[in-house]
Design a protein around this motif. Structure first.
Motif, PDB file in Angstrom:
ATOM      1  N   ILE A  77       0.836  -1.193   0.000  1.00 38.91           N
ATOM      2  CA  ILE A  77       0.000   0.000   0.000  1.00 38.91           C
ATOM      3  C   ILE A  77       0.875   1.249   0.000  1.00 38.91           C
ATOM      4  O   ILE A  77       1.760   1.391   0.847  1.00 38.91           O
ATOM      5  CB  ILE A  77      -0.951   0.029   1.211  1.00 38.91           C
ATOM      6  CG1 ILE A  77      -1.725  -1.300   1.335  1.00 38.91           C
ATOM      7  CG2 ILE A  77      -1.919   1.210   1.092  1.00 38.91           C
ATOM      8  CD1 ILE A  77      -2.568  -1.656   0.141  1.00 38.91           C
ATOM      9  N   ILE A  78       0.621   2.145  -0.939  1.00 35.59           N
ATOM     10  CA  ILE A  78       1.286   3.443  -0.989  1.00 35.59           C
ATOM     11  C   ILE A  78       0.217   4.525  -0.868  1.00 35.59           C
ATOM     12  O   ILE A  78      -0.742   4.549  -1.643  1.00 35.59           O
ATOM     13  CB  ILE A  78       2.081   3.629  -2.293  1.00 35.59           C
ATOM     14  CG1 ILE A  78       3.261   2.663  -2.331  1.00 35.59           C
ATOM     15  CG2 ILE A  78       2.566   5.076  -2.431  1.00 35.59           C
ATOM     16  CD1 ILE A  78       4.082   2.751  -3.592  1.00 35.59           C
ATOM     17  N   ARG A  79       0.371   5.396   0.129  1.00 32.73           N
ATOM     18  CA  ARG A  79      -0.573   6.492   0.325  1.00 32.73           C
ATOM     19  C   ARG A  79      -0.016   7.759  -0.308  1.00 32.73           C
ATOM     20  O   ARG A  79       1.186   8.009  -0.288  1.00 32.73           O
ATOM     21  CB  ARG A  79      -0.849   6.710   1.810  1.00 32.73           C
ATOM     22  CG  ARG A  79      -1.491   5.522   2.509  1.00 32.73           C
ATOM     23  CD  ARG A  79      -1.782   5.846   3.959  1.00 32.73           C
ATOM     24  NE  ARG A  79      -2.914   6.755   4.086  1.00 32.73           N
ATOM     25  CZ  ARG A  79      -3.071   7.612   5.098  1.00 32.73           C
ATOM     26  NH1 ARG A  79      -2.136   7.724   6.023  1.00 32.73           N
ATOM     27  NH2 ARG A  79      -4.138   8.368   5.169  1.00 32.73           N
ATOM     28  N   ALA A  80      -0.901   8.531  -0.891  1.00 32.74           N
ATOM     29  CA  ALA A  80      -0.501   9.754  -1.577  1.00 32.74           C
ATOM     30  C   ALA A  80      -1.535  10.838  -1.321  1.00 32.74           C
ATOM     31  O   ALA A  80      -2.685  10.560  -0.964  1.00 32.74           O
ATOM     32  CB  ALA A  80      -0.358   9.500  -3.079  1.00 32.74           C
ATOM     33  N   GLY A  81      -1.108  12.091  -1.513  1.00 29.34           N
ATOM     34  CA  GLY A  81      -2.010  13.229  -1.373  1.00 29.34           C
ATOM     35  C   GLY A  81      -1.906  14.115  -2.599  1.00 29.34           C
ATOM     36  O   GLY A  81      -0.833  14.252  -3.197  1.00 29.34           O
ATOM     37  N   LEU A 108       3.134  10.085   0.316  1.00 29.64           N
ATOM     38  CA  LEU A 108       3.202  10.538   1.704  1.00 29.64           C
ATOM     39  C   LEU A 108       4.564  10.211   2.291  1.00 29.64           C
ATOM     40  O   LEU A 108       5.047   9.080   2.187  1.00 29.64           O
ATOM     41  CB  LEU A 108       2.102   9.834   2.503  1.00 29.64           C
ATOM     42  CG  LEU A 108       1.966  10.158   3.987  1.00 29.64           C
ATOM     43  CD1 LEU A 108       1.398  11.559   4.175  1.00 29.64           C
ATOM     44  CD2 LEU A 108       1.073   9.125   4.677  1.00 29.64           C
ATOM     45  N   ASP A 109       5.197  11.208   2.906  1.00 25.20           N
ATOM     46  CA  ASP A 109       6.457  10.981   3.610  1.00 25.20           C
ATOM     47  C   ASP A 109       6.187  10.474   5.026  1.00 25.20           C
ATOM     48  O   ASP A 109       5.127  10.748   5.608  1.00 25.20           O
ATOM     49  CB  ASP A 109       7.269  12.273   3.685  1.00 25.20           C
ATOM     50  CG  ASP A 109       7.899  12.651   2.354  1.00 25.20           C
ATOM     51  OD1 ASP A 109       7.977  11.778   1.465  1.00 25.20           O
ATOM     52  OD2 ASP A 109       8.309  13.821   2.203  1.00 25.20           O
ATOM     53  N   THR A 113       1.382  14.365   7.726  1.00 25.46           N
ATOM     54  CA  THR A 113      -0.067  14.210   7.598  1.00 25.46           C
ATOM     55  C   THR A 113      -0.429  14.207   6.124  1.00 25.46           C
ATOM     56  O   THR A 113       0.300  14.733   5.279  1.00 25.46           O
ATOM     57  CB  THR A 113      -0.824  15.342   8.303  1.00 25.46           C
ATOM     58  OG1 THR A 113      -0.572  16.576   7.599  1.00 25.46           O
ATOM     59  CG2 THR A 113      -0.409  15.466   9.757  1.00 25.46           C
ATOM     60  N   ILE A 114      -1.577  13.619   5.817  1.00 25.62           N
ATOM     61  CA  ILE A 114      -1.981  13.542   4.416  1.00 25.62           C
ATOM     62  C   ILE A 114      -2.296  14.932   3.864  1.00 25.62           C
ATOM     63  O   ILE A 114      -2.069  15.214   2.685  1.00 25.62           O
ATOM     64  CB  ILE A 114      -3.184  12.576   4.247  1.00 25.62           C
ATOM     65  CG1 ILE A 114      -3.317  12.134   2.785  1.00 25.62           C
ATOM     66  CG2 ILE A 114      -4.465  13.168   4.789  1.00 25.62           C
ATOM     67  CD1 ILE A 114      -2.177  11.273   2.290  1.00 25.62           C
TER      68      ILE A 114
END
Length: 209
Positions: A77-81, A108-109, A113-114
């Protein structure tokens, strides 16, 4: 509950109960339904979605979180904003990257926060500094392969305010070759050359306008 996942030019819906739209899709021969969750069913759904005659998958289970967790475990899973940026004339800021029209976003680093991620990435990719963070707009999901890794990207999109008086500077190291403000009446043309998840973001914005 329901989420929509774009995977290899197909669409997969995870839900605890089909809504009217999904019930209609179930009548189409190119739709596959799986309504049992066990150690084989997630693999079975992913296998079905590789078939050329299948365009849509609908995976139903009354415990939505259990279903989501079982599916997500198959991926990294990779989260991005990212942001849908509007200027004073309600034009939308769009970027051109790797042959497609896109919206600015990034990963996201750690410890970030997102919301901070979304603002940082939009600034880095567009050169804008005068940005105002607005309301959350949508979360999109899409899968892709990176070598031997199966990636599921979870992108959190926010409405943002910018100004057309600022100079736009495309981040070329992120393969952004063009950038500009697009009038709402022109959005349909750009959607034809955009990723499916970006079309979802633009549609979500249009529904709030």
């Amino acid at each position: 509950m329901q989420i929509k996942i774009h995977t290899h030019n197909k669409v997969l819906y995870l839900c605890d109960q089909p809504n009217d739209y999904l019930k209609e899709l179930l009548h189409h021969p190119e739709t596959v339904l799986i309504d049992e969750l066990d150690m084989h069913s997630v693999k079975a759904m992913l296998r079905e979605l590789t078939l050329p005659e299948i365009k849509t998958g609908i995976f139903v289970h009354p415990d939505f979180e259990q279903l989501k967790n079982a599916f997500f475990r198959k991926f990294e899973i990779i989260r991005a904003g990212g942001g849908l940026v509007l200027n004073e004339s309600r034009e939308v800021l769009m970027i051109h990257r790797r042959g497609f029209w896109d919206l600015p976003k990034g990963k996201l680093d750690e410890g970030e926060t997102i919301e901070a991620c979304a603002l940082r990435e939009v600034k880095e990719e567009t050169g804008l500094s005068q940005l105002e963070l607005g309301a959350p707009l949508l979360v999109t999901y899409h899968t892709y392969e990176q070598g031997t890794h199966h990636i599921l990207k979870e992108s959190h999109w926010f409405q943002m305010r910018g100004t057309a008086t600022e100079q736009l500077v495309p981040q070329t190291e992120e393969d952004i070759t063009n950038i500009g403000w697009v009038a709402p009446v022109q959005i349909a043309v750009y959607k034809e050359l955009a990723y499916p998840s970006i079309v979802d973001v633009l549609d979500a914005w249009a529904q709030t306008s």
